[in-house]
Motif scaffolding. Structure first.
Motif, PDB file in Angstrom:
ATOM      1  N   ALA A 203       1.305  -1.406  -0.155  1.00  0.00           N
ATOM      2  CA  ALA A 203       0.100  -0.332   0.126  1.00  0.00           C
ATOM      3  C   ALA A 203       0.906   1.429   0.194  1.00  0.00           C
ATOM      4  CB  ALA A 203      -1.186  -0.013   1.250  1.00  0.00           C
ATOM      5  N   TYR A 204       1.962   1.139   0.737  1.00  0.00           N
ATOM      6  CA  TYR A 204       2.966   2.393   1.324  1.00  0.00           C
ATOM      7  C   TYR A 204       3.525   2.926  -0.283  1.00  0.00           C
ATOM      8  CZ  TYR A 204       6.516   5.702   2.178  1.00  0.00           C
ATOM      9  OH  TYR A 204       7.682   6.328   2.093  1.00  0.00           O
ATOM     10  N   GLU A 205       3.753   1.733  -1.463  1.00  0.00           N
ATOM     11  CA  GLU A 205       4.203   1.642  -2.421  1.00  0.00           C
ATOM     12  C   GLU A 205       3.046   2.106  -3.362  1.00  0.00           C
ATOM     13  OE1 GLU A 205       7.835   0.048  -3.874  1.00  0.00           O
ATOM     14  OE2 GLU A 205       7.477   0.211  -1.519  1.00  0.00           O
ATOM     15  N   ASN A 206       2.298   1.837  -3.563  1.00  0.00           N
ATOM     16  CA  ASN A 206       0.764   2.693  -4.300  1.00  0.00           C
ATOM     17  C   ASN A 206       0.288   3.503  -3.850  1.00  0.00           C
ATOM     18  OD1 ASN A 206       1.085   0.227  -6.275  1.00  0.00           O
ATOM     19  ND2 ASN A 206       0.776  -1.337  -4.962  1.00  0.00           N
ATOM     20  N   ARG A 207       0.814   4.596  -2.725  1.00  0.00           N
ATOM     21  CA  ARG A 207       0.016   5.557  -2.444  1.00  0.00           C
ATOM     22  C   ARG A 207      -0.299   6.445  -3.013  1.00  0.00           C
ATOM     23  NH1 ARG A 207       3.760   8.371   2.143  1.00  0.00           N
ATOM     24  NH2 ARG A 207       3.780   9.619  -0.079  1.00  0.00           N
ATOM     25  N   GLU A 208       0.238   6.736  -4.121  1.00  0.00           N
ATOM     26  CA  GLU A 208      -0.706   7.772  -5.275  1.00  0.00           C
ATOM     27  C   GLU A 208      -1.649   7.292  -5.585  1.00  0.00           C
ATOM     28  OE1 GLU A 208       2.617   9.249  -7.467  1.00  0.00           O
ATOM     29  OE2 GLU A 208       3.873   9.566  -6.564  1.00  0.00           O
ATOM     30  N   THR A 355       1.530  17.888   2.055  1.00  0.00           N
ATOM     31  CA  THR A 355       2.270  17.253   1.024  1.00  0.00           C
ATOM     32  C   THR A 355       2.108  15.909   0.468  1.00  0.00           C
ATOM     33  OG1 THR A 355       4.620  16.775   1.700  1.00  0.00           O
ATOM     34  CG2 THR A 355       4.142  18.507   1.857  1.00  0.00           C
ATOM     35  N   ILE A 356       1.532  15.052   0.887  1.00  0.00           N
ATOM     36  CA  ILE A 356       0.910  13.925   0.244  1.00  0.00           C
ATOM     37  C   ILE A 356      -0.341  14.135   0.349  1.00  0.00           C
ATOM     38  CG2 ILE A 356       0.644  11.459   0.643  1.00  0.00           C
ATOM     39  CD1 ILE A 356       2.843  11.909   3.201  1.00  0.00           C
ATOM     40  N   THR A 357      -1.180  14.588   1.241  1.00  0.00           N
ATOM     41  CA  THR A 357      -2.805  14.732   0.943  1.00  0.00           C
ATOM     42  C   THR A 357      -2.885  15.319  -0.955  1.00  0.00           C
ATOM     43  OG1 THR A 357      -3.104  15.697   2.436  1.00  0.00           O
ATOM     44  CG2 THR A 357      -3.374  13.951   3.178  1.00  0.00           C
ATOM     45  N   ASP A 358      -2.195  16.912  -0.489  1.00  0.00           N
ATOM     46  CA  ASP A 358      -2.422  17.686  -1.615  1.00  0.00           C
ATOM     47  C   ASP A 358      -2.099  16.760  -3.190  1.00  0.00           C
ATOM     48  OD1 ASP A 358      -3.074  19.487   0.137  1.00  0.00           O
ATOM     49  OD2 ASP A 358      -1.308  20.704  -0.383  1.00  0.00           O
ATOM     50  N   LYS A 359      -1.453  15.775  -2.556  1.00  0.00           N
ATOM     51  CA  LYS A 359      -1.763  14.801  -4.466  1.00  0.00           C
ATOM     52  C   LYS A 359      -2.849  14.287  -4.348  1.00  0.00           C
ATOM     53  CE  LYS A 359       3.753  15.668  -4.124  1.00  0.00           C
ATOM     54  NZ  LYS A 359       4.956  14.511  -4.414  1.00  0.00           N
ATOM     55  N   ALA A 360      -3.488  14.095  -3.679  1.00  0.00           N
ATOM     56  CA  ALA A 360      -4.278  13.329  -3.284  1.00  0.00           C
ATOM     57  C   ALA A 360      -5.726  13.695  -4.548  1.00  0.00           C
ATOM     58  CB  ALA A 360      -5.147  12.975  -2.296  1.00  0.00           C
ATOM     59  N   GLY A 361      -5.807  12.408  -5.426  1.00  0.00           N
ATOM     60  CA  GLY A 361      -6.836  12.630  -6.974  1.00  0.00           C
ATOM     61  C   GLY A 361      -6.113  13.228  -8.157  1.00  0.00           C
ATOM     62  N   GLN A 362      -4.963  13.165  -7.543  1.00  0.00           N
ATOM     63  CA  GLN A 362      -4.272  13.515  -9.041  1.00  0.00           C
ATOM     64  C   GLN A 362      -3.310  12.465  -9.941  1.00  0.00           C
ATOM     65  OE1 GLN A 362      -1.400  17.124  -8.424  1.00  0.00           O
ATOM     66  NE2 GLN A 362      -2.088  17.598  -7.044  1.00  0.00           N
ATOM     67  N   GLN A 363      -3.312  13.018 -10.852  1.00  0.00           N
ATOM     68  CA  GLN A 363      -3.102  11.634 -11.751  1.00  0.00           C
ATOM     69  C   GLN A 363      -1.100  11.325 -11.674  1.00  0.00           C
ATOM     70  OE1 GLN A 363      -2.475  12.286 -15.807  1.00  0.00           O
ATOM     71  NE2 GLN A 363      -1.689  10.432 -16.502  1.00  0.00           N
ATOM     72  N   ALA A 364      -1.701   9.912 -11.394  1.00  0.00           N
ATOM     73  CA  ALA A 364      -0.139   9.238 -10.170  1.00  0.00           C
ATOM     74  C   ALA A 364       1.077   9.287 -11.433  1.00  0.00           C
ATOM     75  CB  ALA A 364      -0.335   7.939  -9.702  1.00  0.00           C
ATOM     76  N   SER A 365       2.520   9.612 -10.756  1.00  0.00           N
ATOM     77  CA  SER A 365       3.416   9.321 -11.413  1.00  0.00           C
ATOM     78  C   SER A 365       4.487   8.224 -11.235  1.00  0.00           C
ATOM     79  CB  SER A 365       4.204  10.472 -10.567  1.00  0.00           C
ATOM     80  OG  SER A 365       4.944  10.468  -9.343  1.00  0.00           O
ATOM     81  N   SER A 366       3.633   7.428 -10.799  1.00  0.00           N
ATOM     82  CA  SER A 366       4.170   6.176 -10.583  1.00  0.00           C
ATOM     83  C   SER A 366       3.054   4.688 -11.546  1.00  0.00           C
ATOM     84  CB  SER A 366       4.579   5.809  -9.423  1.00  0.00           C
ATOM     85  OG  SER A 366       3.508   6.136  -8.886  1.00  0.00           O
TER      86      SER A 366
END
Length: 387
Positions: A203-208, A355-366
């Motif tokens: 889950a940590y690896e796929n958090r984005e 900084t982590i939660t602000d990225k939630a819902g955005q297109q993941a880079s990984s």
């Protein structure tokens, strides 16, 4: 002096006051027919080998029970893959444990559930990936797994077990929370854990990809409350939100080395199921007794009490409530396992959460990593089903 040598030296010092491990989690195997990208099992799949034998597990159960452990969870991976599961359940019942099987249901048959009932199994917790058959099968990367789970749910009721369901909630299925509750009611569940994934292991690896947005969590909780208000009987729903949106950390494992003991498939003894990510050397039940490990091992004593705490935990009037938060989370997010859990808004590292939660819902880079799957399923396939 090496880290391991210093641990050995400190292990010989007087032990800190301990209470017995009341809850034993036996991770019988890391093998699993599903490949969920939120699995909390180790990313290093070499740990799937060298499993404890039946007699070695019995020794663990006996020693833990002698210390006062009362509840035993059979987990994995998928514990149904162990052919000796019924024998281990029967032995645990003889010792006086209350036993709980934590399972995906894949591999369960009526013949097997009858044997487990005869062996004295007390409780079954069945997990689903979604209330939608296609999404469920895609997340677990197992065709027809949803249909199998429905059949197992009916067997659980038929054999008079409490109907306890677990739905792991992620950005991929949070929009269907009402469908999840409807399905749970149709299955006549008694308790349903709507558990937003916590970010360890895969889950940590796929958090984005997995982390829901704040608005999605608010909407989901509102939907749950509306459903509860309309209920007249039926399941009890428990909604667990991710730590990342909180201002206070959870009291991880009720305090390090106070209540919970995890034993992994290879025999490693841990204060929590994720602790192996920490830069500590953990003992093995093949080499030492459970009592010696619990009371004397350096790793189990390392975070007991509050002597280890830095500021602001050291002088905080809430340190006896949350014990400084999760050591694994502190290490993953700051690189230092001794720091205050960044979830706490008193932590100097709390800004990391935004900084982590602000990225939630955005297109993941990984790329989404499915557990042990070489050819990953394109993220778009799941997105197309969940939009």
């Amino acid at each position: 002096m090496t880290n391991q040598a210093s641990q050995a030296t400190e292990a010989s010092q007087p032990t800190k006051a301990t209470t017995p491990p009341l809850w034993l989690l036996a991770e019988l195997t890391y093998q699993c027919p599903l490949h969920c990208p939120y699995c909390s099992n180790p990313v290093n799949m070499e740990e799937t080998f060298n499993e404890l034998s039946t007699s070695q597990w019995k020794k663990v159960f006996r020693e833990a029970r002698e210390m006062g452990a009362v509840q035993l969870g059979f987990s994995g991976g998928e514990p149904l893959l162990r052919k000796d599961l019924e024998e281990l359940v029967a032995y645990a019942r003889e010792l006086g444990f209350y036993t709980n099987l934590i399972t995906s249901g894949i591999g369960m048959t009526e013949k097997r559930i009858a044997k487990l009932k005869d062996a004295g199994l007390d409780h079954i917790q069945l997990s689903f990936q979604s209330a939608n058959a296609d999404v469920n099968d895609l997340i677990g990367n197992k065709r027809h797994s949803f249909k199998q789970k429905l059949n197992i749910a009916k067997l659980v009721k038929a054999y008079n077990y409490p109907m306890v369901l677990n739905f792991c909630i992620t950005a991929q299925n949070i929009r269907e929370i009402e469908e999840v509750m409807t399905l749970s009611t149709e299955l006549k569940a008694d308790f349903v854990e709507l558990a937003t994934v916590q970010y360890y292991g895969w889950a940590y690896e796929n958090r984005e990809h997995l982390l829901p947005t704040q608005s999605q969590l608010v909407e989901a909780e509102q939907a749950i409350n509306r459903y509860r208000d309309q209920q007249s009987g039926g399941p009890k729903f428990m909604f667990v939100t991710p730590d990342y949106y909180e201002n206070r950390p959870k009291a991880c494992m009720n305090g390090w080395g106070t209540t919970f003991l995890t034993v992994t498939p290879d025999g490693s003894a841990l204060p929590c199921h994720s602790a192996k990510i920490l830069p500590l050397t953990f003992p093995n039940v093949k080499d030492s007794s459970v009592q010696n490990i619990w009371e004397h091992d350096f790793s189990f004593n390392h975070f007991r009490g509050d002597d280890w705490m830095p500021s602001p935990c050291k002088t905080c009037d809430e340190k006896d409530k949350d014990f400084g938060g999760c050591r694994c989370q502190a290490f993953l997010l700051t690189g230092d396992m001794h720091k205050t859990d960044p979830v706490c808004d008193k932590s100097p590292d709390h800004h990391l959460m935004k900084t982590i939660t602000d990225k939630a819902g955005q297109q993941a880079s990984s790329t989404l990593k499915f557990r042990t799957v070489k050819n990953n399923i394109p993220v778009k396939m799941i997105q197309d089903l969940t939009v």
